[in-house]
Design an enzyme around this catalytic site. Structure first.
Site, mmCIF file in Angstrom:
data_model
loop_
_atom_site.group_PDB
_atom_site.id
_atom_site.type_symbol
_atom_site.label_atom_id
_atom_site.label_comp_id
_atom_site.label_asym_id
_atom_site.label_seq_id
_atom_site.Cartn_x
_atom_site.Cartn_y
_atom_site.Cartn_z
ATOM 1 N N HIS A 120 2.050 -28.788 38.326
ATOM 2 C CA HIS A 120 2.209 -27.650 39.218
ATOM 3 C C HIS A 120 3.595 -27.707 39.861
ATOM 4 O O HIS A 120 3.963 -28.703 40.488
ATOM 5 C CB HIS A 120 1.142 -27.669 40.310
ATOM 6 C CG HIS A 120 -0.185 -27.161 39.849
ATOM 7 N ND1 HIS A 120 -1.161 -26.724 40.706
ATOM 8 C CD2 HIS A 120 -0.698 -27.020 38.594
ATOM 9 C CE1 HIS A 120 -2.222 -26.325 40.009
ATOM 10 N NE2 HIS A 120 -1.963 -26.506 38.729
ATOM 11 N N TYR B 55 -3.538 -22.237 49.740
ATOM 12 C CA TYR B 55 -3.978 -22.676 51.062
ATOM 13 C C TYR B 55 -3.967 -21.456 51.976
ATOM 14 O O TYR B 55 -2.942 -20.781 52.091
ATOM 15 C CB TYR B 55 -3.024 -23.718 51.652
ATOM 16 C CG TYR B 55 -2.991 -25.057 50.947
ATOM 17 C CD1 TYR B 55 -3.733 -26.127 51.428
ATOM 18 C CD2 TYR B 55 -2.191 -25.261 49.820
ATOM 19 C CE1 TYR B 55 -3.685 -27.366 50.805
ATOM 20 C CE2 TYR B 55 -2.130 -26.501 49.195
ATOM 21 C CZ TYR B 55 -2.885 -27.542 49.693
ATOM 22 O OH TYR B 55 -2.831 -28.773 49.075
ATOM 23 N N PRO C 127 -7.538 -34.162 54.331
ATOM 24 C CA PRO C 127 -7.183 -33.830 52.951
ATOM 25 C C PRO C 127 -6.175 -32.696 52.818
ATOM 26 O O PRO C 127 -5.700 -32.416 51.715
ATOM 27 C CB PRO C 127 -8.530 -33.418 52.335
ATOM 28 C CG PRO C 127 -9.353 -32.960 53.494
ATOM 29 C CD PRO C 127 -8.932 -33.813 54.654
ATOM 30 N N LYS D 103 -2.744 -36.305 50.596
ATOM 31 C CA LYS D 103 -2.043 -37.581 50.719
ATOM 32 C C LYS D 103 -2.926 -38.814 50.574
ATOM 33 O O LYS D 103 -2.404 -39.926 50.415
ATOM 34 C CB LYS D 103 -1.333 -37.657 52.076
ATOM 35 C CG LYS D 103 -0.187 -36.674 52.216
ATOM 36 C CD LYS D 103 0.889 -36.943 51.210
ATOM 37 C CE LYS D 103 1.812 -35.752 51.019
ATOM 38 N NZ LYS D 103 2.349 -35.668 49.672
ATOM 39 N N TYR E 190 5.369 -32.771 50.475
ATOM 40 C CA TYR E 190 4.221 -32.473 49.614
ATOM 41 C C TYR E 190 4.334 -33.197 48.271
ATOM 42 O O TYR E 190 3.346 -33.762 47.776
ATOM 43 C CB TYR E 190 4.115 -30.966 49.397
ATOM 44 C CG TYR E 190 2.789 -30.529 48.803
ATOM 45 C CD1 TYR E 190 1.701 -30.243 49.623
ATOM 46 C CD2 TYR E 190 2.604 -30.403 47.434
ATOM 47 C CE1 TYR E 190 0.473 -29.866 49.104
ATOM 48 C CE2 TYR E 190 1.391 -30.012 46.893
ATOM 49 C CZ TYR E 190 0.333 -29.748 47.731
ATOM 50 O OH TYR E 190 -0.880 -29.358 47.195
#
Length: 389
Positions: free
Chosen positions: A72, A200, A292, A296, A384
């Site tokens: 991704h 998200y 979550p 991580k 990220y």
């Protein structure tokens, strides 16, 4: 029994450490309270940082991940009316790999089975002893018989509820914790993902996440009250809520189906200091937990194992304790940065009952700033995809 390193816990961190030590010629034994089938039944995270991908390759178990995993280059965030795609590849030059923790564990288990590694499942009453001396040992019960393992080091990879952290004297350890008043209701379903990348979303009704394990296996989450019973949520109710929170575009293309797994996970930030106690070291969830939201948890375990395995290999190859001595400091420096990022993502993307209208304005201001600032996007993307080890 005598070994060089006794590893408690056969999750991905314990098995990864065992595999890396084996490749360096270091003898180790892994003890696991549960059965192998139980370990594989646990549904966990599925977004791997490049650093963890590299470690899996270094352990020689990356072939299936590269064949079946999904690279991704970005993901989408939605807060209020602002919708933003984070171009991870463009901003950092790195991507993330979507490949389930269960699959990582399976690949490591297969590698251990192929070399007939010393992994003892269903080991009861595992107890680390004398780790504050030069002669640590571990006792356990198997089939009603008590056994003892003498070793040089004990590595506690046995999770948040494991025995290793609980064995540390109270005055020798400091705990830092934040418990969030919400949980994640997650479902797994054999349906096509609604998007080729993660979404998200922060909606007035709460957080939602559209994720996946493959092109035909989807993983979705919605924010629910911490005391909400999973039995109160039918599959239909969850799909309806997802369509509302993820927005009209996602709702129009969302495939629905029966859940094959459904559970509610609490959100917690937790760190202990230090991570070394004489000849016992903690790694992974035994030493820290993150919400979550920032993906991580598993990746932090991998960075712990990087520092720990490097220190142990240096100890046996070069007769130097420098890496072991520096383990806790190095691991914690990276842990706290990941804790900060996970806390920030959690605060940005959830509706908290006690923060009210002011927090909603701050969330929107944060999102507007992200949308208008390449520097802010780069900072988010850098965290990220994973900070360097």
């Amino acid at each position: 029994m005598r070994t060089q390193v006794a590893i408690i816990g056969a999750g991905p961190s314990g098995l990864l450490l065992s595999q890396l030590l084996h490749l360096a010629g270091i003898d180790c034994v892994v003890l696991e309270q549960r059965s192998g089938d139980y370990v594989l039944s646990r549904i966990r995270a599925g977004v791997l940082e490049q650093g963890m991908v590299d470690m899996i390759d270094r352990a020689g178990v990356g072939a299936r991940m590269h064949k079946e995993g999904l690279l991704h280059d970005g993901f989408t965030m939605a807060v209020g009316d602002t919708r933003l795609r984070m171009d991870l590849k463009g901003l950092t030059g790195s991507s993330v790999m979507v490949y389930g923790q269960t699959e990582v564990t399976r690949d490591l288990m297969d590698a251990h089975a192929a070399r007939d590694a010393k992994v003892i499942y269903e080991a009861e009453a595992v107890t680390p002893l004398d780790f504050d001396t030069d002669h640590p040992r571990v006792t356990y019960v198997k089939d009603g018989v008590t056994h003892e393992i003498a070793c040089d080091f004990i590595c506690g990879c046995d999770g948040f509820h494991g025995v290793c952290r609980k064995s540390v004297p109270e005055g020798a350890i400091t705990e830092f914790e934040k418990v969030y008043p919400v949980g994640w209701l997650g479902i797994l379903s054999h349906v096509r993902p609604v998007s080729h990348e993660l979404i998200y979303a922060n909606h007035d009704r709460g957080f939602a996440l559209a994720s996946m394990r493959s092109h035909t296996l989807s993983r979705y989450y919605i924010q629910v009250p911490l005391d909400s019973p999973v039995e109160a949520w039918s599959d239909e109710a969850i799909w309806d809520e997802l369509k509302i929170r993820l927005g009209e575009e996602a709702a129009a293309s969302m495939e629905t189906g029966p859940s094959i797994e459904k559970s509610i996970a609490p959100l917690r930030s937790f760190v202990v200091e230090p991570l070394r106690f004489g000849r016992m070291m903690l790694a992974g969830d035994a030493g820290h937990i993150v919400p979550p939201t920032g993906a991580k948890g598993l990746n932090l375990a991998a960075s712990d194992i990087h520092y720990l395995s490097t220190g142990l290999i240096e100890y046996y190859a070069d007769k130097s304790a420098a890496g072991i001595d520096a383990y806790s400091q190095k691991a914690l420096a990276r842990i706290w940065k990941a804790e900060r990022f996970s806390w920030w993502m959690t605060m940005l993307l959830h509706k908290f009952p006690d923060l009210g209208a002011f927090n909603a304005k701050m969330q929107q201001a944060d999102m507007d700033y992200l949308a208008s600032s390449t520097a802010a996007q780069t900072s988010l993307a850098e965290n990220y995809v994973g900070l360097p080890f």
